[in-house]
Design an enzyme around this catalytic site. Structure first.
Site, mmCIF file in Angstrom:
data_model
loop_
_atom_site.group_PDB
_atom_site.id
_atom_site.type_symbol
_atom_site.label_atom_id
_atom_site.label_comp_id
_atom_site.label_asym_id
_atom_site.label_seq_id
_atom_site.Cartn_x
_atom_site.Cartn_y
_atom_site.Cartn_z
ATOM 1 N N ASP A 121 -18.351 -15.904 42.207
ATOM 2 C CA ASP A 121 -19.692 -16.065 41.640
ATOM 3 C C ASP A 121 -20.262 -17.424 42.018
ATOM 4 O O ASP A 121 -21.447 -17.551 42.363
ATOM 5 C CB ASP A 121 -19.617 -15.905 40.125
ATOM 6 C CG ASP A 121 -20.955 -16.158 39.449
ATOM 7 O OD1 ASP A 121 -21.862 -15.340 39.647
ATOM 8 O OD2 ASP A 121 -21.082 -17.167 38.734
ATOM 9 N N GLU A 137 -17.869 -10.049 44.192
ATOM 10 C CA GLU A 137 -17.698 -11.486 44.000
ATOM 11 C C GLU A 137 -16.255 -11.895 44.257
ATOM 12 O O GLU A 137 -15.989 -12.959 44.834
ATOM 13 C CB GLU A 137 -18.115 -11.877 42.584
ATOM 14 C CG GLU A 137 -19.618 -11.769 42.353
ATOM 15 C CD GLU A 137 -20.037 -12.067 40.938
ATOM 16 O OE1 GLU A 137 -21.238 -12.315 40.716
ATOM 17 O OE2 GLU A 137 -19.168 -12.048 40.038
#
Length: 226
Positions: free
Chosen positions: A49, A121
């Protein structure tokens, strides 16, 4: 470590050949498949992320050196949000190689936005762990290239735009209500109604509540803007 044909094909779609495929194996392992001898992808998701965020922020600054923060922020949010990550995951068939427990398999986990976005991610983080930041940045820029180029100048999501419209007129924020649910338990369709304090409403149906809310907001925003 021997690599399955499935993972080998995925690396080609991803555009990164892993020196240590264990990073990739962890990235595609959902917590429902974790064991004492198999780590899941949650820690990698946390890292990915941040890598994604930095890469997209840098790309947006370079793409439009004159843009103010007020314009950059919604573009950034549009490019890193769950739905976009899930779209990118689908574009490289990430769901095909995800390792899921039986319950997640039966509930259609390979198609869920949340699971696909988290795994995407995690894969970004796996590339970072395997090849460093340059490799991860190159991967993100390659996979997000068209989206970065084509992101709307005003990329606010419909819910945010509708809330700002209401607040500018002294109204309370819109209210979203689930009014119907249909389809099988493992893959339901949600119908959401968006309602303004003034009484104006619009409805939309989608496979995920969040998508239905965004679609209902977009429909209501179009209605009140006419």
């Amino acid at each position: 470590m021997k690599v399955s044909a499935q993972l080998d094909a995925f690396q080609k779609r991803l555009g990164h050949r892993f020196s240590d495929v264990r990073h990739l194996l962890q990235a595609v392992t959902h917590p429902s498949m974790a064991s004492p001898h198999r780590d899941d992808n949650q820690r990698l998701e946390f890292l990915g992320d941040r890598v994604l965020g930095l890469t997209i922020a840098e790309a947006l600054l370079r793409a439009d050196p004159a843009a103010a923060e007020g314009l950059l922020a919604p573009r950034y949010n549009a490019l890193v949000r769950r739905e976009t990550c899930a779209e990118v995951a689908r574009s490289i068939d990430l769901g095909e190689v995800m390792k899921l427990g039986r319950s997640e398999m039966k509930s259609g986990g390979r198609r869920k936005d949340a699971l696909l976005a988290d795994a995407m991610e995690a894969v970004i983080a796996a590339v970072y762990m395997d090849g460093g930041f340059d490799a991860a940045r190159d991967t993100v820029l390659r996979l997000w290239s068209d989206r970065i180029t084509n992101v709307a100048e005003d990329a606010r999501d419909p819910k945010s735009a509708l809330q700002e419209w209401a607040q500018a007129r002294g109204e309370a924020p819109p209210v979203y209500t689930e009014v119907a649910r249909s389809g099988p338990d493992h893959q339901p369709d949600f119908t959401i109604e968006a309602r303004l304090q003034s009484g104006q409403t619009a409805r939309a149906t989608a496979r995920a509540k969040r998508q239905a809310e965004q679609a209902a907001a977009a429909a209501l925003l179009e209605k009140v803007s006419q």
